[in-house]
Design an enzyme around this catalytic site. Structure first.
Site, mmCIF file in Angstrom:
data_model
loop_
_atom_site.group_PDB
_atom_site.id
_atom_site.type_symbol
_atom_site.label_atom_id
_atom_site.label_comp_id
_atom_site.label_asym_id
_atom_site.label_seq_id
_atom_site.Cartn_x
_atom_site.Cartn_y
_atom_site.Cartn_z
ATOM 1 N N LYS A 95 17.642 29.008 16.192
ATOM 2 C CA LYS A 95 17.319 28.814 17.747
ATOM 3 C C LYS A 95 17.100 26.640 17.727
ATOM 4 O O LYS A 95 16.249 26.236 17.369
ATOM 5 C CB LYS A 95 16.057 29.499 17.214
HETATM 6 C C1 E4P Z 1 11.275 34.168 21.866
HETATM 7 O O1 E4P Z 1 12.259 33.583 21.720
HETATM 8 C C2 E4P Z 1 9.610 33.400 22.254
HETATM 9 O O2 E4P Z 1 9.277 32.409 21.477
HETATM 10 C C3 E4P Z 1 8.342 33.583 23.024
HETATM 11 O O3 E4P Z 1 9.084 35.271 22.973
HETATM 12 C C4 E4P Z 1 7.520 33.475 23.418
HETATM 13 O O4 E4P Z 1 6.617 33.832 23.475
HETATM 14 P P1 E4P Z 1 5.309 33.933 24.383
HETATM 15 O O5 E4P Z 1 5.050 33.256 25.445
HETATM 16 O O6 E4P Z 1 3.983 34.751 24.619
HETATM 17 O O7 E4P Z 1 5.058 32.255 22.778
#
Ligand code: E4P
Length: 226
Positions: A95
């Site tokens: 990622k």
């Molecule tokens: C997923 O890859 C993201 O890191 C996650 O959905 C972020 O979510 P949040 O905005 O609730 O922290």
């Protein structure tokens, strides 16, 4: 809110990912037979306090796609971290945050055959750039856009319209989901993946009419038996 998409592509299925760094949660939802992957991020990993490598390896044994996020900001350091993560398990997707340095790292990973998920996407231009740099997955954060007074699902509609116009093979992952309608609306728009926090995932199978219906069926069955 409704958004009109002129040509909706047909996919085999929408993929559902769990947004967590908790192995027990992944085991639980995977046991339902509906889980296609897991997304982690540094905040989720910090919350669990567990060893990151062990967590990623354990999750890789449970699902075919585990996103592990680099914390470096320089492309060379991102590459080092990403190569290390990719060596941990065949199901790892590195990622990478959406920055110019991230784009350089994505290009390298594409050439090396290391799969990637580009995170922190907040605009259609960022989505296009990440796809062109070779991201396997892009992650627009809809909840955080909504929190900032913008239209998160509107961004998904915009991206899916663009994806309908071209042959991007990058999957669109709807991230930062906050409530059950987000999952439905993402599916209506033809998004490829939704990643869902544990508490929200647990809400999805439930409906009060299902619960009352089961009770009534059981009561009627018992009355016949007597
Ligand atoms: C997923 O890859 C993201 O890191 C996650 O959905 C972020 O979510 P949040 O905005 O609730 O922290």
């Amino acid at each position: 809110m409704w958004y009109t998409i002129q040509r909706i592509p047909t996919y085999l299925t929408m993929k559902l990912f769990l947004d967590t760094a908790n192995i027990a949660y992944v085991e639980e939802i995977a046991s339902w037979g509906v889980l296609d992957g897991v997304t982690t991020n540094p905040s989720l990993v910090a919350k669990e306090g567990a060893d990151f490598e062990k967590t990623v390896k354990a999750m890789g044994d449970l699902v075919p796609c585990v996103s592990a996020q680099v914390t470096a900001t320089d492309s060379q350091e991102m590459i080092k971290q990403g190569e290390q993560y990719a060596s941990w398990h065949k199901n790892v997707y590195v990622k990478v945050p959406m920055t110019v340095e991230g784009l350089k790292a994505l290009t390298y990973f594409r050439e090396k055959g290391i799969r990637t998920n580009t995170t922190l996407i907040f605009s259609a231009n960022q989505a296009i750039l990440a796809a062109k740099a070779g991201a396997n997955i892009i992650s627009p954060f809809i909840g955080r856009l909504d929190d900032a007074g913008q239209d998160g699902m509107g961004l998904i509609a915009e991206i899916m319209q663009i994806w309908n116009n071209y042959n991007f093979d990058t999957e669109v992952l709807v991230a930062s989901t906050r409530h059950p309608r987000h999952i439905v609306e993402a599916a209506e728009l033809g998004a490829h993946i939704s990643t869902i926090p544990y508490a929200l995932f647990k809400k999805l199978p439930n409906h009060p009419l299902t619960d009352s219906g089961i009770i009534k069926f059981q009561e009627d069955w018992e009355s016949v038996k007597q």
